[in-house]
Design an enzyme around this catalytic site. Structure first.
Site, PDB file in Angstrom:
ATOM      1  CG  HIS A  69      13.256   3.387   0.710  1.00 36.86           C
ATOM      2  ND1 HIS A  69      12.180   3.137   1.525  1.00 36.86           N
ATOM      3  CD2 HIS A  69      12.767   4.030  -0.383  1.00 36.86           C
ATOM      4  CE1 HIS A  69      11.085   3.607   0.940  1.00 36.86           C
ATOM      5  NE2 HIS A  69      11.418   4.163  -0.220  1.00 36.86           N
TER       6      HIS A  69
ATOM      7  CE  LYS B 280       8.055   2.029  -1.965  1.00 34.96           C
ATOM      8  NZ  LYS B 280       7.328   2.862  -1.021  1.00 34.96           N
TER       9      LYS B 280
ATOM     10  N   GLY C 147       3.694   6.674  -0.125  1.00 32.88           N
ATOM     11  CA  GLY C 147       2.569   5.741  -0.201  1.00 32.88           C
ATOM     12  C   GLY C 147       1.295   6.263   0.440  1.00 32.88           C
TER      13      GLY C 147
ATOM     14  CD  GLU D 134      11.750   8.240  -1.497  1.00 32.93           C
ATOM     15  OE1 GLU D 134      11.063   8.095  -2.514  1.00 32.93           O
ATOM     16  OE2 GLU D 134      12.119   7.298  -0.784  1.00 32.93           O
TER      17      GLU D 134
ATOM     18  CD  GLU E 166       8.788   1.533   2.033  1.00 32.55           C
ATOM     19  OE1 GLU E 166       9.268   0.709   1.244  1.00 32.55           O
ATOM     20  OE2 GLU E 166       7.919   2.371   1.714  1.00 32.55           O
TER      21      GLU E 166
ATOM     22  CG  ASN F 101      11.517   1.646  -4.188  1.00 30.03           C
ATOM     23  OD1 ASN F 101      11.714   0.429  -4.307  1.00 30.03           O
ATOM     24  ND2 ASN F 101      11.440   2.249  -3.009  1.00 30.03           N
TER      25      ASN F 101
ATOM     26  CB  SER G 114       2.376  10.559  -2.964  1.00 32.24           C
ATOM     27  OG  SER G 114       2.138   9.676  -1.883  1.00 32.24           O
TER      28      SER G 114
END
Ligand code: PGA
Length: 253
Positions: A97, A14, A175, A169, A99, A12, A215
């Site tokens: 996702h 992003k 991250g 996730e 985010e 991904n 991560s």
């Protein structure tokens, strides 16, 4: 049990990488990726470069979008139609996702509509779920996940459920450099598999692929993928460089 489920390594990207960077990445990956039919490899770039990457994707690398609307067309400035993704021969789409849930108000209901739209347009949905740190600390991880899974899969048939890839996730691991331990990740993924089993039965739940994300890198991927229920990884930061992406695929092999 995991051996019948084909492994997936998905990057991904992003809001990262220019067209030049992205093309160099896929040329390098296509040259160096060990050709095989055991690991499915996917990249999710920014939408404006999807077409260029699909045209250069090579034999083993597949391309997916990071988001799409659930409607085919309409007055939705800035949105991406599933029909356009199909036109561009995009194969996968990330749905829900964290985010997108956090910054763009995606809800379990819109996620459900998007999964249905993806299936209608022959796009493979990578359906993302995961709990916030706060929920984990309160011990409510499984309640949050059950809500995401049951609402996200509402009114989706068993036949269609088999087309979906789930990505677990934990939001606190994305991250941040913190990963769930491989045992924690595997246990949570087993719980997700049980939820899918409650909806569709064991036969379906044993076939649905469930990835871990948060991560993941070349150092921890082997340990994570050696677990019974983890079928691959959705990787952000460590998927931006071709050498690192290739290492992830080699580890999965
Ligand atoms: P990360 O991102 O690997 O950089 O933690 C994962 C993701 O957001 O899918």
């Amino acid at each position: 049990m995991s051996s019948s489920r084909k492994k997936v390594i998905a990057g991904n990207w992003k809001m990262n990488l220019t067209l030049d960077n992205a093309l160099s990445f896929i040329y390098e990956v296509n040259e160096n990726l060990p050709s095989n039919d055991r690991v499915e490899t996917i990249i999710f770039p920014q939408s404006p470069i999807l077409s260029e990457l699909v045209n250069n994707q090579g034999k083993d690398l597949k391309i997916g979008a990071q988001n799409m609307h659930y409607l085919e067309s309409g007055a939705y400035t800035g949105e991406i139609s599933p029909a356009i993704l199909k036109d561009l021969k995009v194969s996968y789409v990330l749905i829900g996702h964290s985010e997108r849930r956090q910054y763009y108000n995606e809800t379990n209901e819109s996620v459900n509509l998007k999964i249905k739209a993806a299936i209608k347009y022959d796009l493979i949905p990578v359906f993302c779920v995961g709990e916030l740190l706060e929920s984990r600390e309160k011990g409510s991880t499984n309640i949050v996940l059950a809500n995401q899974i049951y609402k996200g899969l509402k009114d989706i048939s068993a036949e269609d459920a088999l087309k979906i890839i789930v990505a677990y996730e934990p939001v606190w691991a994305i991250g941040t450099g913190k990963t769930a331990t491989s045992t924690e990740a595997n246990d949570t993924i087993k719980s997700i598999r049980n939820m899918i089993s409650k909806l569709y039965g064991k036969d379906v739940s044993s076939k649905v692929r469930i990835l871990y994300g948060g991560s993941v890198n070349a150092n921890n991927v082997v340990e994570l993928l050696s677990q019974s229920d983890i079928d691959g990884a959705l990787v952000g930061g460590a998927s931006l460089k071709s050498a690192s992406f290739i290492k992830l695929v080699e580890a999965a092999l």
